[in-house]
Enzyme design. Structure first.
Site, short mmCIF file in Angstrom:
data_model
loop_
_atom_site.label_atom_id
_atom_site.label_comp_id
_atom_site.label_asym_id
_atom_site.label_seq_id
_atom_site.Cartn_x
_atom_site.Cartn_y
_atom_site.Cartn_z
N PHE A 131 -30.67 10.11 -26.18
CA PHE A 131 -30.38 11.54 -26.06
C PHE A 131 -29.94 12.17 -27.37
O PHE A 131 -30.01 13.38 -27.54
CB PHE A 131 -29.28 11.76 -25.00
N LYS A 190 -41.33 8.22 -23.70
CA LYS A 190 -40.39 8.40 -22.58
C LYS A 190 -39.08 8.89 -23.21
O LYS A 190 -38.26 8.09 -23.66
CB LYS A 190 -40.20 7.06 -21.86
N GLU A 228 -33.67 11.34 -20.43
CA GLU A 228 -33.66 12.26 -19.28
C GLU A 228 -32.50 13.26 -19.39
O GLU A 228 -32.42 14.19 -18.61
CB GLU A 228 -33.60 11.47 -17.96
N ARG A 229 -31.59 13.03 -20.37
CA ARG A 229 -30.46 13.95 -20.47
C ARG A 229 -30.81 15.23 -21.22
O ARG A 229 -30.22 16.27 -21.01
CB ARG A 229 -29.27 13.25 -21.13
N SER A 231 -28.84 2.32 -26.68
CA SER A 231 -27.63 1.50 -26.75
C SER A 231 -28.00 0.01 -26.79
O SER A 231 -29.08 -0.39 -26.34
CB SER A 231 -26.75 1.80 -25.54
N CYS A 243 -25.88 7.47 -34.32
CA CYS A 243 -25.79 6.02 -34.48
C CYS A 243 -25.35 5.66 -35.89
O CYS A 243 -24.97 4.53 -36.15
CB CYS A 243 -27.11 5.36 -34.17
P1 NAD Z 1 -29.31 4.60 -23.62
O1 NAD Z 1 -29.47 3.18 -24.00
O2 NAD Z 1 -28.46 4.94 -22.46
O3 NAD Z 1 -30.75 5.26 -23.31
C1 NAD Z 1 -31.82 5.14 -24.19
C2 NAD Z 1 -33.13 5.17 -23.40
O4 NAD Z 1 -33.15 4.05 -22.51
C3 NAD Z 1 -33.29 6.41 -22.54
O5 NAD Z 1 -34.61 6.88 -22.66
C4 NAD Z 1 -32.99 5.93 -21.13
O6 NAD Z 1 -33.72 6.61 -20.14
C5 NAD Z 1 -33.39 4.47 -21.17
N1 NAD Z 1 -32.58 3.64 -20.29
C6 NAD Z 1 -31.25 3.79 -20.01
N2 NAD Z 1 -30.85 2.84 -19.14
C7 NAD Z 1 -31.92 2.07 -18.87
C8 NAD Z 1 -32.12 0.92 -18.05
N3 NAD Z 1 -31.12 0.36 -17.35
N4 NAD Z 1 -33.34 0.37 -18.01
C9 NAD Z 1 -34.35 0.90 -18.72
N5 NAD Z 1 -34.22 2.00 -19.51
C10 NAD Z 1 -33.02 2.57 -19.59
O7 NAD Z 1 -28.82 5.37 -24.93
P2 NAD Z 1 -28.34 6.87 -25.08
O8 NAD Z 1 -26.99 7.02 -24.45
O9 NAD Z 1 -29.42 7.81 -24.69
O10 NAD Z 1 -28.19 6.99 -26.66
C11 NAD Z 1 -27.04 6.62 -27.36
C12 NAD Z 1 -27.15 5.21 -27.89
O11 NAD Z 1 -28.29 5.11 -28.74
C13 NAD Z 1 -25.98 4.83 -28.77
O12 NAD Z 1 -25.64 3.49 -28.48
C14 NAD Z 1 -26.52 4.93 -30.18
O13 NAD Z 1 -25.88 4.13 -31.14
C15 NAD Z 1 -27.92 4.51 -29.97
N6 NAD Z 1 -28.79 4.98 -31.05
C16 NAD Z 1 -29.21 4.06 -31.95
C17 NAD Z 1 -29.99 4.46 -33.00
C18 NAD Z 1 -30.48 3.47 -34.01
O14 NAD Z 1 -31.36 3.82 -34.76
N7 NAD Z 1 -29.96 2.25 -34.04
C19 NAD Z 1 -30.35 5.81 -33.14
C20 NAD Z 1 -29.91 6.72 -32.18
C21 NAD Z 1 -29.12 6.29 -31.13
#
Ligand code: NAD
Length: 503
Positions: free
Chosen positions: A153, A177, A180-181, A230, A285
């Site tokens: 998000f 994909k 969704e937020r 994450s 991040c």
């Molecule tokens: P998230 O992991 O909750 O979601 C990321 C994606 O995964 C979304 O599209 C979501 O729909 C999907 N997802 C969530 N739960 C799932 C599940 N159980 N099974 C399958 N798919 C699932 O992350 P977020 O809260 O949207 O973003 C924040 C996180 O992203 C932070 O931890 C941040 O550090 C990380 N981030 C990392 C980078 C990097 O380059 N390392 C860059 C941006 C954000």
């Protein structure tokens, strides 16, 4: 709470806007707390239809000359610039970040499109003549086919732009994909790509949750997965995608430390840390969430400087560029971050600035949390160990640079880090020995530009290749090496049974 359930954010499949009538989830305006629209959560069948559409588009797209694929990107870049205000308003309305910050995000995304415009050069192979008598050999880089990206998000425009423009100029078809937020900006941008001339099916956007992601991870027609999010989900994506035979790069969470040395420009560090810790409400991040102050005097000066700056911070809706910080993305996330602040106090850290009581006039239902600053944080505390992903900065006091580096190297994450110093020898030792993928020397957010590649170490990245830039080209292509000989008139070598070599 007011709701407008009639507005549905759907999908883009085969060039057509699809309003899924299945499951949906509310999308909030974080500044007001109101539901602004609902996002469709794609079923397995909907995702499968997107994969079929990408698969059908692939043979023609793969054979389209790279220069023609690049020309679409040139037009797309122009459309992104022409529509930047609308895209940033959409980002701010669903993510909450301040418009200027959204503009910075979009600009970084556009730079990835500019990099993708170089497709003919990027896809050049490697050639040797006469690797043996009359034998030539070359390597070429072929697209994988249908590839997918799953994005977080916090950068709803930039992170998708890290992925699909490069993937498609390399000759792949893509399924995105988004989170969704805050799903709307990805669709808006995909629509511009269609207007730029991207053929139907080359880029598909499916909104959804775990059901959509799991379909992408397990369908054998999807050859590669790029993920950013994450760490627990990144690990799951890497394990599941790899087990289904896919190439996977899964970028995860972070806990980025800034080391401040006694000889550093302390006021300069304070200024840099304010933006790096609290910009985008700490939902980056690469945000700095820990400052490791070397020496008591350094720590005292930093705390005094940060506290003074924090008094002047303006927190309010992201639609107002006079604000430094907007709300957090959802009520649950705001409550989670506030609970970490409670835990820090309970664990014995000193809460120097407490943002928990902040109220924004006229936006009482918004997901706001004021900036928080902790001093005397210990490595055993949850506020030190965990990624909080909010406006919470922890100061850890140590006696030496080596102690500071040992802390960074012992942490499970290794995304970004930086050092503030005037000592070149110390900076060089730091950058050489720190176990982190992206390092800043007096640069608080060392996010690599589009023509380098982005990625952390340790549990911040699962996979071998970093995102975008040169690693992105390698990720979205597979090497084929061809060795060629043409018969020479009148020459016959006869059968040879030893392994071919030229010793
Ligand atoms: P998230 O992991 O909750 O979601 C990321 C994606 O995964 C979304 O599209 C979501 O729909 C999907 N997802 C969530 N739960 C799932 C599940 N159980 N099974 C399958 N798919 C699932 O992350 P977020 O809260 O949207 O973003 C924040 C996180 O992203 C932070 O931890 C941040 O550090 C990380 N981030 C990392 C980078 C990097 O380059 N390392 C860059 C941006 C954000």
């Amino acid at each position: 709470m007011t709701t407008t359930p009639q507005v549905i954010v759907g999908h883009l499949i085969g060039g057509q806007a699809i309003a899924d009538i299945g499951r949906t989830q509310p999308v909030f305006n974080p500044a007001t707390g109101a539901v602004s629209r609902h996002v469709a959560l794609a079923s397995k069948a909907t995702v499968e239809s997107a994969i079929s559409s990408a698969e059908a588009a692939w043979p023609d797209w793969r054979n389209t000359p790279a220069i023609k694929r690049a020309r679409v990107m040139f037009r797309f870049k122009q459309l992104l610039e022409d529509n930047a205000d609308a895209i940033c308003e959409s980002i701010s309305a669903e993510h909450g970040k301040v418009l200027n910050d959204a503009m910075g995000e979009l600009q970084r995304g556009i730079e990835n499109v500019e990099f993708a415009c170089g497709a003919p050069q990027l896809l050049k192979g490697e050639h040797n003549v006469n690797v043996g008598p009359g034998i030539d050999s070359w390597s070429e880089f072929q697209p994988l086919g249908v590839v997918a990206g799953i994005t977080p998000f916090n950068f709803p425009a930039m992170v998708p732009l890290w992925m699909w423009p490069l993937a498609v100029v390399c000759g792949n078809c893509f399924i995105l994909k988004p989170s969704e937020r805050d799903p709307s900006s990805a669709l808006l941008i995909a629509d511009l790509a269609q207007r730029a001339g991207l053929p139907p099916g080359v880029l598909n956007v499916v909104n959804g949750d775990k059901e959509a992601v799991d379909t992408l991870l397990t369908d054998s027609r999807v050859k590669a997965i790029s993920f950013v999010g994450s760490t627990p989900i990144a690990e799951y994506i890497y394990a599941t995608g790899s087990a289904h035979g896919k190439r996977v790069q899964a970028l995860g969470g972070a806990k980025n430390h800034a080391i401040v040395m006694p000889d550093g420009d302390i006021q300069g560090a304070v200024d840099a840390l304010m933006g790096a810790a609290y910009g985008s409400c700490g939902e980056r991040c690469m945000a700095i969430s820990v400052v490791v102050a070397v020496g008591e005097q350094t720590a005292n000066q930093l705390i005094a400087g940060l506290k003074a700056e924090m008094l002047g911070m303006r927190v309010g809706p992201g639609s107002d560029n006079n604000n430094d910080m907007g709300p957090l993305v959802t009520r649950e996330h705001r409550d989670k971050v506030a609970a970490y602040v409670d835990a820090g106090v309970a664990e014995g850290a000193e809460l120097v600035v407490d943002g928990r009581a902040l109220r924004v006039d006229g936006h009482e239902q918004g997901f706001f949390l004021g900036a928080c600053l902790f001093d005397r944080v210990g490595a055993e505390m949850s506020i030190y160990r965990d990624e909080i992903f909010g406006p919470v900065l922890c100061v850890v006091r140590v006696a030496s640079m080596q102690q500071a580096m040992d802390l960074v190297n012992a942490h499970e994450y290794g995304n970004g880090t930086c050092i503030f110093t005037r000592d070149g020898e110390a900076a060089r030792y730091f950058s050489d020995n720190i176990q982190v993928g992206m390092v800043g020397i007096n640069v608080p957010l060392p996010v690599p530009v589009a023509y380098h590649s982005f990625g952390g170490w340790k549990r911040s990245l699962f996979g071998d290749l970093h995102a975008y830039g040169p690693d992105g080209v390698r990720f979205y292509t597979k090497r084929k090496t061809i060795t060629q000989r043409w018969p020479t008139s009148g020459v016959r070598e006869g059968a040879r049974f030893s392994f071919p070599s030229h010793g």
